[in-house]
Design a protein around this motif. Structure first.
Motif, short mmCIF file in Angstrom:
data_model
loop_
_atom_site.label_atom_id
_atom_site.label_comp_id
_atom_site.label_asym_id
_atom_site.label_seq_id
_atom_site.Cartn_x
_atom_site.Cartn_y
_atom_site.Cartn_z
N GLY A 68 -3.55 -24.84 13.79
CA GLY A 68 -4.37 -25.45 14.83
C GLY A 68 -5.83 -25.59 14.48
N VAL A 69 -6.12 -25.66 13.16
CA VAL A 69 -7.50 -25.76 12.69
C VAL A 69 -7.76 -27.18 12.19
CG1 VAL A 69 -9.25 -24.84 11.12
CG2 VAL A 69 -7.47 -23.33 12.02
N ILE A 70 -8.75 -27.83 12.75
CA ILE A 70 -9.16 -29.16 12.31
C ILE A 70 -10.01 -29.03 11.04
CG2 ILE A 70 -10.57 -31.18 12.90
CD1 ILE A 70 -9.88 -30.59 15.86
N VAL A 71 -9.83 -29.95 10.09
CA VAL A 71 -10.63 -29.97 8.86
C VAL A 71 -11.28 -31.34 8.72
CG1 VAL A 71 -10.61 -29.73 6.34
CG2 VAL A 71 -9.06 -28.34 7.73
N SER A 72 -12.56 -31.35 8.36
CA SER A 72 -13.27 -32.60 8.07
C SER A 72 -13.96 -32.48 6.72
CB SER A 72 -14.30 -32.92 9.17
OG SER A 72 -15.32 -31.94 9.18
N ASN A 73 -14.43 -33.60 6.19
CA ASN A 73 -15.16 -33.60 4.92
C ASN A 73 -16.39 -34.49 5.01
OD1 ASN A 73 -13.88 -36.10 4.84
ND2 ASN A 73 -13.46 -36.00 2.65
N THR A 74 -17.03 -34.75 3.88
CA THR A 74 -18.27 -35.54 3.88
C THR A 74 -18.19 -36.69 2.87
OG1 THR A 74 -19.35 -34.07 2.28
CG2 THR A 74 -19.66 -33.57 4.61
N PRO A 75 -17.39 -37.72 3.15
CA PRO A 75 -17.30 -38.86 2.23
C PRO A 75 -18.53 -39.74 2.30
CG PRO A 75 -16.05 -39.30 4.21
CD PRO A 75 -16.54 -37.89 4.33
N ILE B 16 -18.74 -30.74 13.12
CA ILE B 16 -18.54 -29.51 13.89
C ILE B 16 -19.07 -29.69 15.32
CG2 ILE B 16 -19.17 -27.07 14.05
CD1 ILE B 16 -19.21 -27.06 10.95
N ILE B 17 -20.22 -30.35 15.44
CA ILE B 17 -20.79 -30.61 16.77
C ILE B 17 -19.85 -31.48 17.59
CG2 ILE B 17 -22.66 -31.74 18.01
CD1 ILE B 17 -24.53 -30.86 15.71
N ALA B 18 -19.27 -32.51 16.96
CA ALA B 18 -18.34 -33.39 17.66
C ALA B 18 -17.16 -32.59 18.20
CB ALA B 18 -17.86 -34.50 16.73
N TRP B 19 -16.64 -31.68 17.39
CA TRP B 19 -15.55 -30.81 17.85
C TRP B 19 -16.00 -29.92 19.00
CZ3 TRP B 19 -16.21 -25.48 17.28
CH2 TRP B 19 -15.17 -24.70 17.77
N ALA B 20 -17.17 -29.31 18.85
CA ALA B 20 -17.68 -28.40 19.88
C ALA B 20 -17.89 -29.11 21.21
CB ALA B 20 -18.98 -27.74 19.41
N ASP B 21 -18.20 -30.40 21.14
CA ASP B 21 -18.42 -31.20 22.35
C ASP B 21 -17.12 -31.75 22.94
OD1 ASP B 21 -21.14 -30.76 22.25
OD2 ASP B 21 -21.60 -32.67 21.27
N GLY B 22 -15.99 -31.38 22.32
CA GLY B 22 -14.70 -31.81 22.82
C GLY B 22 -14.21 -33.12 22.26
N GLY B 23 -14.90 -33.66 21.26
CA GLY B 23 -14.49 -34.92 20.66
C GLY B 23 -13.71 -34.72 19.37
N ASP B 24 -13.35 -35.84 18.74
CA ASP B 24 -12.62 -35.80 17.47
C ASP B 24 -13.64 -35.98 16.34
OD1 ASP B 24 -10.20 -35.48 16.14
OD2 ASP B 24 -9.97 -37.63 15.84
N PRO B 25 -13.73 -35.07 15.39
CA PRO B 25 -14.68 -35.22 14.29
C PRO B 25 -14.49 -36.53 13.54
CG PRO B 25 -13.74 -33.01 14.31
CD PRO B 25 -12.96 -33.81 15.30
N PRO B 26 -15.54 -37.29 13.32
CA PRO B 26 -15.42 -38.62 12.69
C PRO B 26 -14.78 -38.59 11.30
CG PRO B 26 -17.59 -38.36 13.67
CD PRO B 26 -16.94 -37.01 13.73
N GLN B 27 -15.04 -37.53 10.55
CA GLN B 27 -14.49 -37.46 9.18
C GLN B 27 -13.30 -36.48 9.09
OE1 GLN B 27 -18.03 -37.61 9.61
NE2 GLN B 27 -17.82 -39.79 9.13
N ARG B 28 -12.54 -36.41 10.13
CA ARG B 28 -11.37 -35.53 10.16
C ARG B 28 -10.36 -35.92 9.09
NH1 ARG B 28 -8.01 -33.81 15.62
NH2 ARG B 28 -6.32 -32.67 14.56
N VAL B 29 -9.76 -34.94 8.41
CA VAL B 29 -8.81 -35.24 7.34
C VAL B 29 -7.40 -34.70 7.61
CG1 VAL B 29 -10.60 -35.35 5.57
CG2 VAL B 29 -9.45 -33.17 6.00
N ASN B 30 -7.21 -34.00 8.73
CA ASN B 30 -5.85 -33.51 9.07
C ASN B 30 -5.53 -33.70 10.54
OD1 ASN B 30 -7.41 -31.50 10.25
ND2 ASN B 30 -6.11 -29.83 9.48
#
Length: 316
Positions: A89-96, A302-316
């Protein structure tokens, strides 16, 4: 109560200030996290901002997991088992994108430095042995008009190809795992070995991970011209390091420029002993502008997640 955020390496000061205004921040100062330390972090923090080398393997995603968000600092995330993260249940994002130009610039730095034997020349001047115009017999290889082979034609591959074609009049061929139409004059050849054989300069720009581990093996290196120069700015594990060292020691190829290594930060002594190599300490994204942009993007996810949104660069 503020969410707890672990940052595993020091980041740009303006981004850190912003993070501390939003989260309860801990900055880890002890180098890369071991798998055990990664597991402990997952149990103790709500979000983590890690980078290359931190041990978020499948074994880290066991037991109690408090963390729900990993905002990775870096486009590559092969140090994170994204499948295990998803199951936990852990979201992962990166920095492309933000490091494309800086990494392409390092590829050209290595290509030019290796071709013109700049490392040897610089050491020769520092030694005090330089006696004049002949440069001590240090003769390099012409770059302009030669053939470039790109292994992995993603964003960084495009940027390298554009620099070489438009800047140095190079013919560009490339290998990609799937058919690709690219925004720069370049020809996709049938296979990896075809590109290795056709090119005067081979630049590896593939992502890391299981699908590309030791993609460049002894057979691929054997396909290169004896005058060929090999450049790696992707991930160290993409290349069979022992095979590369053997190819250089036997002069099967002319030289190599490396920014990444199989077991960073360890660089084999046999590699260090080779004058035909230019060796950099993983400087691909190491500009102030790029590192700050990477930190900002990781934090923004991380801020997007904390605000209840979907991280823009989510990879999973």
């Amino acid at each position: 109560m503020l969410k707890k955020l672990l940052i595993t390496r020091p980041i740009a000061a303006p981004v850190l200030v912003q993070a501390k205004a939003i989260f309860d921040v801990t900055v880890h100062a002890g180098g890369k996290l071991s798998v055990t330390q990664a597991a402990q972090a997952l149990a103790q923090f709500d979000a983590i901002l890690p980078t290359l080398g931190d041990g978020f393997t499948a074994d880290a995603f066991v037991g109690e997991i408090r963390c729900k968000m990993i905002g990775n600092f870096g486009v590559g995330y092969n140090h994170i088992d994204v499948d295990a993260a998803a199951k936990a249940g852990v979201i992962v994002s990166n920095t492309p994108d933000v490091l494309t130009d800086a990494t392409a610039d390092i590829a050209l730095t290595l290509l030019l430095a290796t071709a013109r034997r700049a490392g040897e020349g610089e050491r020769f001047v520092r030694s005090g042995k330089w006696g004049g115009f002949d440069g001590g017999g240090i003769m390099g290889t012409h770059v302009t008009g030669k053939t470039l082979g790109v292994i992995g034609m993603g964003r960084i591959g495009h940027a390298i190809a554009a620099r070489c074609h438009y800047g140095f009049g190079m013919d560009v061929v490339f290998h990609n795992r799937s058919p690709k139409v690219v925004p720069v004059p370049a020809r996709q050849l049938d296979g990896l070995h075809d590109v290795m054989a056709a090119a005067d300069f081979v630049v590896v720009a593939t992502p890391g991970g299981a699908g590309t581990t030791k993609l460049i093996d002894a057979a691929a290196l054997a396909a290169m011209k004896p005058t060929g120069i090999f450049i790696n700015i992707s991930r160290g594990e993409v290349v069979d390091e022992d095979a590369l060292i053997a190819a250089l020691e036997t002069r099967q190829i002319a030289g190599a420029g490396l920014d990444v290594y199989e077991n960073e930060p360890h660089v084999p002594s046999r590699l260090l002993a080779l004058e035909s190599c230019v060796l950099l300490p993983h400087l691909g994204s190491a500009t102030q502008e790029t590192r700050q942009a990477m930190a900002q993007m990781a934090l923004d996810n991380i801020i997007a997640w904390a605000d209840g949104g979907d991280p823009p660069q989510r990879v999973n």
